[in-house]
Scaffold this motif. Sequence first.
Motif, PDB file in Angstrom:
ATOM      1  N   PHE B 129      29.592 -14.054  -1.922  1.00 44.35           N
ATOM      2  CA  PHE B 129      28.400 -14.407  -2.395  1.00 44.35           C
ATOM      3  C   PHE B 129      27.922 -15.596  -2.053  1.00 44.35           C
ATOM      4  N   ASN B 130      28.714 -16.559  -2.109  1.00 39.58           N
ATOM      5  CA  ASN B 130      28.272 -18.048  -1.476  1.00 39.58           C
ATOM      6  C   ASN B 130      27.901 -17.936  -0.317  1.00 39.58           C
ATOM      7  N   TRP B 131      28.620 -16.992   0.630  1.00 40.34           N
ATOM      8  CA  TRP B 131      28.414 -17.089   1.795  1.00 40.34           C
ATOM      9  C   TRP B 131      27.057 -16.631   2.144  1.00 40.34           C
ATOM     10  N   VAL B 132      26.866 -15.519   1.480  1.00 41.04           N
ATOM     11  CA  VAL B 132      25.220 -15.001   1.668  1.00 41.04           C
ATOM     12  C   VAL B 132      24.262 -15.841   1.252  1.00 41.04           C
ATOM     13  N   LEU B 133      24.516 -16.775   0.010  1.00 38.50           N
ATOM     14  CA  LEU B 133      23.561 -17.520  -0.395  1.00 38.50           C
ATOM     15  C   LEU B 133      23.261 -18.766   0.822  1.00 38.50           C
ATOM     16  N   GLY B 134      24.579 -19.154   1.103  1.00 37.54           N
ATOM     17  CA  GLY B 134      24.408 -20.100   2.251  1.00 37.54           C
ATOM     18  C   GLY B 134      23.563 -19.790   3.361  1.00 37.54           C
ATOM     19  N   GLN B 135      23.631 -18.496   3.799  1.00 34.68           N
ATOM     20  CA  GLN B 135      22.966 -18.146   4.844  1.00 34.68           C
ATOM     21  C   GLN B 135      21.444 -18.152   4.401  1.00 34.68           C
ATOM     22  N   ILE B 136      21.161 -17.741   3.272  1.00 36.01           N
ATOM     23  CA  ILE B 136      19.524 -18.013   2.835  1.00 36.01           C
ATOM     24  C   ILE B 136      19.352 -19.538   2.459  1.00 36.01           C
ATOM     25  N   GLY B 137      20.327 -20.351   2.623  1.00 38.49           N
ATOM     26  CA  GLY B 137      20.014 -21.560   2.466  1.00 38.49           C
ATOM     27  C   GLY B 137      20.081 -22.323   1.006  1.00 38.49           C
ATOM     28  N   ILE B 138      20.668 -21.529   0.049  1.00 43.04           N
ATOM     29  CA  ILE B 138      20.739 -21.805  -1.364  1.00 43.04           C
ATOM     30  C   ILE B 138      22.192 -22.384  -1.381  1.00 43.04           C
ATOM     31  N   HIS B 139      22.076 -23.430  -2.170  1.00 43.10           N
ATOM     32  CA  HIS B 139      23.702 -24.083  -2.633  1.00 43.10           C
ATOM     33  C   HIS B 139      24.336 -23.257  -3.316  1.00 43.10           C
ATOM     34  N   LYS B 140      25.539 -23.157  -2.888  1.00 42.72           N
ATOM     35  CA  LYS B 140      26.557 -22.270  -3.494  1.00 42.72           C
ATOM     36  C   LYS B 140      26.998 -22.511  -5.150  1.00 42.72           C
ATOM     37  N   ILE B 141      27.162 -21.286  -5.545  1.00 46.04           N
ATOM     38  CA  ILE B 141      27.378 -21.253  -6.949  1.00 46.04           C
ATOM     39  C   ILE B 141      28.856 -21.802  -7.404  1.00 46.04           C
ATOM     40  N   PRO B 142      29.117 -22.585  -8.487  1.00 47.69           N
ATOM     41  CA  PRO B 142      30.522 -22.773  -8.811  1.00 47.69           C
ATOM     42  C   PRO B 142      30.899 -21.471  -9.660  1.00 47.69           C
ATOM     43  N   TRP B 143      31.145 -20.364  -8.840  1.00 47.72           N
ATOM     44  CA  TRP B 143      31.552 -19.228  -9.980  1.00 47.72           C
ATOM     45  C   TRP B 143      32.462 -19.483 -10.897  1.00 47.72           C
ATOM     46  N   LEU B 144      33.693 -20.029 -10.464  1.00 42.11           N
ATOM     47  CA  LEU B 144      34.675 -19.967 -11.484  1.00 42.11           C
ATOM     48  C   LEU B 144      34.955 -21.355 -12.079  1.00 42.11           C
ATOM     49  N   SER B 145      34.351 -22.505 -11.487  1.00 37.75           N
ATOM     50  CA  SER B 145      34.794 -23.826 -12.206  1.00 37.75           C
ATOM     51  C   SER B 145      33.895 -24.075 -13.323  1.00 37.75           C
ATOM     52  N   ASN B 146      32.596 -23.431 -13.543  1.00 32.96           N
ATOM     53  CA  ASN B 146      31.543 -23.828 -14.111  1.00 32.96           C
ATOM     54  C   ASN B 146      31.612 -22.848 -15.427  1.00 32.96           C
ATOM     55  N   PRO B 147      31.868 -23.140 -16.929  1.00 31.69           N
ATOM     56  CA  PRO B 147      32.041 -22.242 -17.833  1.00 31.69           C
ATOM     57  C   PRO B 147      30.833 -21.105 -17.820  1.00 31.69           C
ATOM     58  N   THR B 148      29.718 -21.529 -17.657  1.00 33.63           N
ATOM     59  CA  THR B 148      28.569 -20.624 -17.733  1.00 33.63           C
ATOM     60  C   THR B 148      28.375 -19.613 -16.822  1.00 33.63           C
ATOM     61  N   TRP B 149      28.823 -19.935 -15.381  1.00 41.91           N
ATOM     62  CA  TRP B 149      29.113 -19.212 -14.146  1.00 41.91           C
ATOM     63  C   TRP B 149      30.342 -18.245 -14.416  1.00 41.91           C
ATOM     64  N   ALA B 150      31.387 -18.820 -14.859  1.00 40.99           N
ATOM     65  CA  ALA B 150      32.617 -18.237 -15.132  1.00 40.99           C
ATOM     66  C   ALA B 150      32.252 -16.923 -15.931  1.00 40.99           C
ATOM     67  N   ARG B 151      31.566 -17.205 -16.950  1.00 43.95           N
ATOM     68  CA  ARG B 151      31.339 -16.157 -17.747  1.00 43.95           C
ATOM     69  C   ARG B 151      30.192 -15.083 -17.277  1.00 43.95           C
ATOM     70  N   VAL B 152      29.339 -15.401 -16.323  1.00 43.13           N
ATOM     71  CA  VAL B 152      28.615 -14.607 -15.690  1.00 43.13           C
ATOM     72  C   VAL B 152      29.633 -13.862 -15.023  1.00 43.13           C
ATOM     73  N   ALA B 153      30.592 -14.337 -14.173  1.00 44.64           N
ATOM     74  CA  ALA B 153      31.360 -13.512 -13.327  1.00 44.64           C
ATOM     75  C   ALA B 153      32.117 -12.513 -13.887  1.00 44.64           C
ATOM     76  N   ILE B 154      32.848 -12.853 -15.341  1.00 47.42           N
ATOM     77  CA  ILE B 154      33.565 -11.977 -15.759  1.00 47.42           C
ATOM     78  C   ILE B 154      32.656 -10.802 -16.640  1.00 47.42           C
ATOM     79  N   ILE B 155      31.846 -11.138 -17.006  1.00 45.50           N
ATOM     80  CA  ILE B 155      30.764 -10.107 -17.331  1.00 45.50           C
ATOM     81  C   ILE B 155      30.116  -9.225 -16.240  1.00 45.50           C
TER      82      ILE B 155
END
Lengths: 251, 287, 435
Positions: B129-155
Amino acid sequence: MVITSLKSNTELYNVSASPFAIREGVTLEQFRLLLKDTAFLLWMGNSTIVALVVTLISVTASTLAAYAVARLRFRRAQLFGMAIFLTYLVPPTLLFIPLSRVVAFFGVSDSLWALILTYPTFLIPFGTWLQMGYFRTIPKELEECAMVDGATRTQALVRIILPISIPGLLTVAIFSFTLAWGHFIYALAFISSAPQKVLPVGIATELIRGDVFFWGALMAAALLASVPVVIVYSLFTGRFVAGLTAGATKY
Amino acid sequence: MREARLAYILIAPAVLFLAIFVAYPFIMALWMSLTSKRLGVGGAFVGLGNYLRLLDDDIFRQTAWNAVLYTGVAVAIKTVAGLALAMGLAKLSRGAQLIRAVVLLPWVIPISLSALAWWWMYDPLYSVFNWVLGQIGIHKIPWLSNPTWARVAIITTNIWRGLPFYGLCILAGLLAIPRELYEAAETDGAGRVATFWYVTLPLLRPVLGTVVLYSVVMTISDFETIYLITRGGPRNTTHLFSTLAYQVGLVGTEIGLGAAIVLFIFPVLAVAAFLLIRLVRQSEQIA
Amino acid sequence: MKRTGSKRFTRREFVKTAGAAALSAAIGGPMVLPRKASAQKKTVSVLHWSHFVPPFNPELQRQVEEWGKLRGVEARIDFIAVRDLAAKLAAEAEARKGHDIVETRFFTGALYRANLAPLTDVAQDLEKTAGPWLDIAKYVGFVGGEWVDIPWYYYSIPANINTDHWNKIGMSSEDVAKLTWDGLLEAAPKLQANKTPVGMAISECSDGNDNMFTVLWSFGASMADAQGNVTINSPQTAAAIEYVKKLAKFMPEDIMAWDDSSNNRFMLSGAGSWSPNAPSVWAVAKKDNMPIQAKIDHVPMPAGPAGRFRNALPVNLGIWKFSPNIDLAKDLIRYLLKKENFEKQVEASWGYNLPPLVGNRTSKIWTREKALRYYEPPKEPVYVSGYPAPPNPATQIALNLYIIPTMFAKAVSGETSTAKAIEWAEKQLKRIYGS
């Protein structure tokens, strides 16, 4: 998943490489590693045996139980039906510790028999529920006609109902096979020796070592491990959906 | 009478299995939760001590909140998306077996393996996902190190896995609705939305209800998804009852406490069971 | 007993049943019958994690089988993923049935003390033939007046560095070996600017525990003292946390989600310049013939106000009390720790395994391999995570719940202030040690 399993290890570790392309040449080395250096095929064999046997057990047990609850008039039919279903709500993470004692009691620790005895516990309840629903779509008249013609209840069951229920049976069978194939916790808890391992446990042992994950091989394993189930499943999709359909609506 | 005897014989194998391998261990677990038992050793009877201690513990409270959040969001999305999926599938032509097959795939792949694949997709260094985002030029998402994103990830992973089940069960329900009702509504001049609201939804209630209740129970007791992807982190923000019980009861050997943690799910199960029974009675009346 | 009670099969179902039964009997011959305490050979079984250095598992297997032949018994070793070890131990302890010898790490021996056979005699024998025991060995193995498990080998955690990246900012390996934490803090922004940052896990995993304890020690802080009093709430702890907060600014965001394998990937991909880890990165690079192998080096961790320290992870062997073969098992343990055998294990692990018995330090691999010259023997004091807390269940539970790394993570992520993070940890620890 497919792409990762075809990459070489060196390329896998390169951060700038695209996840969607294979630049350093497609390599089957991950698959080779898997099939030659690990007992993958043995585990697959074990998984197959276990899945087949427990499917048989649970299909039989749940079909018979479902018929009893759905069709026969006896006191507490509803109670039994609900009780069977409720046992499904008890999570394996809670059960596996006390269950290890029961398994030891029967003397089957560290053998495939431990799995054969414990897997049906999470297959039978849901299977029964499905079958009950399915039986309810079969008109009662069918058996009643047969009985009027002089057949006993059991003869009616065997000669009339069972043949018609094949789609339902198939559904429960596929459902059971799938769950049994992929189950992890009981397999981990009750089996240790390498020749008895089943696929999910074997893969974890061989391919996750300390802080080193053999990613390429893991993905290759995930792919290969899914193949049997997908094959079984796609052969029967039509029937499966029909079975699930009928079972679920007639609740 | 002969029927009753036959019935008992037929039901015997199922009941026998479940009694020995589910009911008995369950009662053992229940008993354990009332003691200070540690693995391999006996423990003293402490009554509700474990439960009270848990209510006072902030890691447990965090876990309970995680579970409510996780289950609530996942089930809600699965319900809405499942409905949409089912309606989409219903519109397809008869010969859409292949599509239905593909749809069921996430549910069919063993969770112990698919969860690993998802973990790889969220990996800090190699995330697709981050690779794709990187290609578009968006900063990568801290999928698992940030509580909110981690929850998004598992949900997300949970939804991916459970959606096929929802889709197909609801599809079944949809297909069972008699055409005449739709035709009647059309003749009465009802629009699409009204038809949906007044015809489809009410008739779907039993199926929807069953599936939702069932999924609530399965989601709240989820183990593999969390265990393989976040292991409860970061900082205990994705722990569910099963994973916390594993850490406390198994790795930490305080099995009495661990059993108590999982048994907290029981009120949920009890309510689910109660509502399910009501639903069964109701839909039998409709049928 | 598990088959259906109904005698009414259709022919189809009967054939299916018979077929499956025949199939399982044919393929699974020996496992069909429950194990009896047969009149055949005794079997001694060992449970061990699956080592990632390829030659190790087979070498271990060879040694175990060799011993079996010497004693005229069947000997078997089962491998398991280290992440699943805890569940396995739990199931065996509860069922009172399982392997004879099991692997116990850290203070697991103390945790399962009631189920493990005392091994004081073995420990004393080994000390006579290959002694003395290192302090860390006694620390984890000697609990409450007796040895509950035997430390077999351990591995320690130096800093893994990528020499190329450090050379670019003008530092050699030897320079990095002499760094203090302040020195690292100076170098970190330069490395980050080159897109080759430093990184260490501050998360709920084994690495998280190990890293943070090393930091605590070098600032003179501790989790609990030798009597079990919780000592986390101190200015030294606060200083340690403040330091890590500063350093974390120059590390990748995801360190707070890292698991044990993340920093391996971090270093192997060439993205990282510095990360604490046992030599598994180097070993994997060697195994797969990756070019980065030449650039990986190991140096001691930075020094703090209270000194420089090395973190060690002991892998011990315990014998279940309910094992029917306790004496045989003890003999196997002695065999595995014999000088010659241990040296072969070290070679097979490419130097990864370290001896807790001074007399077993015979291998030359650590001088042969340049990258391992700092790995063994370490000049700085070696401690186990948790030190100086007592080796008891509470300490192991504190490690299992990752209290220390979570405390750091709370402060570093800004979720709470340093003081509040320490308060939280203190409350958790007091509950654990109080119970």
